[in-house]
Design a protein around this motif. Sequence first.
Motif, short mmCIF file in Angstrom:
data_model
loop_
_atom_site.label_atom_id
_atom_site.label_comp_id
_atom_site.label_asym_id
_atom_site.label_seq_id
_atom_site.Cartn_x
_atom_site.Cartn_y
_atom_site.Cartn_z
N ILE A 40 1.33 93.46 37.98
CA ILE A 40 2.30 94.41 38.51
C ILE A 40 2.97 93.81 39.73
O ILE A 40 2.29 93.40 40.67
N LEU A 41 4.29 93.76 39.72
CA LEU A 41 5.03 93.21 40.85
C LEU A 41 5.26 94.31 41.87
O LEU A 41 5.77 95.38 41.55
N ILE B 72 10.46 85.33 42.38
CA ILE B 72 9.15 85.37 41.73
C ILE B 72 9.29 85.61 40.23
O ILE B 72 8.64 84.95 39.40
N LEU B 73 10.16 86.55 39.85
CA LEU B 73 10.37 86.82 38.43
C LEU B 73 10.98 85.61 37.71
O LEU B 73 10.69 85.37 36.54
N GLU B 74 11.81 84.86 38.42
CA GLU B 74 12.35 83.63 37.84
C GLU B 74 11.22 82.65 37.51
O GLU B 74 11.20 82.03 36.44
N ASN B 75 10.26 82.54 38.43
CA ASN B 75 9.11 81.68 38.18
C ASN B 75 8.17 82.26 37.13
O ASN B 75 7.52 81.52 36.39
N PHE B 76 8.08 83.58 37.06
CA PHE B 76 7.32 84.20 35.98
C PHE B 76 7.84 83.72 34.64
O PHE B 76 7.06 83.42 33.71
N GLY B 77 9.15 83.66 34.52
CA GLY B 77 9.74 83.19 33.27
C GLY B 77 9.38 81.75 32.98
O GLY B 77 9.05 81.39 31.82
N ILE C 77 4.62 84.07 32.57
CA ILE C 77 3.78 85.14 33.12
C ILE C 77 4.44 86.47 32.77
O ILE C 77 5.61 86.69 33.06
N LYS C 78 3.69 87.34 32.16
CA LYS C 78 4.24 88.64 31.77
C LYS C 78 4.16 89.62 32.94
O LYS C 78 3.09 89.82 33.53
N CYS C 79 5.29 90.21 33.27
CA CYS C 79 5.31 91.28 34.27
C CYS C 79 5.14 92.60 33.54
O CYS C 79 5.95 92.95 32.68
N SER C 80 4.10 93.36 33.89
CA SER C 80 3.81 94.62 33.19
C SER C 80 4.36 95.85 33.90
O SER C 80 4.16 96.97 33.44
N GLY C 81 5.06 95.64 35.03
CA GLY C 81 5.64 96.78 35.72
C GLY C 81 6.03 96.43 37.15
O GLY C 81 5.64 95.38 37.67
N ILE C 82 6.83 97.31 37.74
CA ILE C 82 7.27 97.15 39.12
C ILE C 82 6.80 98.37 39.91
O ILE C 82 7.01 99.51 39.50
N MET C 83 6.17 98.12 41.05
CA MET C 83 5.76 99.22 41.90
C MET C 83 6.38 99.07 43.29
O MET C 83 6.81 97.99 43.70
N ALA C 84 6.45 100.18 43.99
CA ALA C 84 6.91 100.21 45.37
C ALA C 84 6.02 101.17 46.14
O ALA C 84 5.25 101.94 45.54
N SER C 85 6.09 101.09 47.45
CA SER C 85 5.34 102.05 48.27
C SER C 85 5.80 103.46 47.91
O SER C 85 6.96 103.68 47.54
N ASP C 86 4.89 104.41 48.00
CA ASP C 86 5.17 105.78 47.53
C ASP C 86 6.46 106.35 48.09
O ASP C 86 7.23 107.00 47.37
N ASP C 87 6.74 106.09 49.36
CA ASP C 87 7.93 106.66 50.00
C ASP C 87 9.23 106.08 49.47
O ASP C 87 10.30 106.66 49.68
#
Length: 351
Positions: free
Chosen positions: A23-24, A34-39, A43-53
């Motif tokens: 999870i990014l 980072i996602l460019e290097n994932f490619g 590396i599979k990105c399974s989701g994007i998270m952010a701080s709750d606010d």
Amino acid sequence: MIFLNDKYTNVWEYLSTTDKPVILYGMGNGADKILENFGKFRIKCSGIMASDDFVRGQSYRGFKVNKLSFFENLFDDFIIAVAFGTQIPEVMENIKNISLRHEVVVPNVPVFGSGIFDDSFISENTEKMECAYSLLTDSRSRQVFENTVRFYYSGKLELLWDITDSKDEIFKNIIKPSPYENYIDLGAYHGDTIDELIYYSGGYNKIIAVEPDFKNFRKLNEHTRNMKNIFTENKIIWKNNGTVLFSQESGRSSGINMKGTPSQAVTIDKLNAHFNASYIKMDIEGYEKEAIVGGVLTLRKSKPKLNIAAYHRFEDFFELILLIHSINPDYRFFLRHHPYIPLWDTNIYCV
């Protein structure tokens, strides 16, 4: 290499072979890199998270941005890859707390430029790193250096906690600024580092503050309007005097660019020709090397105390030490990392 052992696996290799969802955490320029290097590493990105606010139903790179709790309900176990920088105490503490419950790594990408800190990078730079390491003055600097190599390579967040210091020790015991000196602030931004310097020095004789970005320069002028003997310059610090193309996009998007507008460039030597600075702070978004080249006479003849950002490019924390040493071997070198995730606000102090 002396700084690594079997305990450390390259973070990109690790993420490419793990069975856990990745999870990014974060959005923006760093996450893009980072996602460019994932490619590249599949590396599979399974989701994007952010701080709750910050989660408001937005999307990023084809993913709906979710809170941590969403992924805790979705997966039994997963890895969080931090993809942004912060020095906000509450945010840093939140990341630290998350790391107590989940595996957290930081896949490091350079603030400027490209490339990754992998076995190939280490192989190409081992001799330089070991030479710079040998020039460090104290054990704390050597610990910071060792963990810098390990953190860039492995992305293990706990390596940061062991080397994070406030600026009190370095300013009070090493730099020791006084209210009777002349100071040069390169990359003065809105005036925050002027305030920091005055806090530790108790005052100043004169200050030259240089900020190339016009919007930041305007705020710098507003901030220092009622402060005596502070001279502000809207110029680029460079290895030569003259004109360079500079992109005025504010923040880390600003920089010397083939598509920029012609802007006045000045060297440290010219800036300091009749100023006699005893301290120079330098945080100029990846152009520290060029600035040092333009300050050879100053560093050789005057040997001002130096405070130089060493985190914009992976090689900064060792190449800048070697460059300064080649100009004036009388300098003593200290390396410190101040509160920031990832290794931003890591500085070389020279006295």
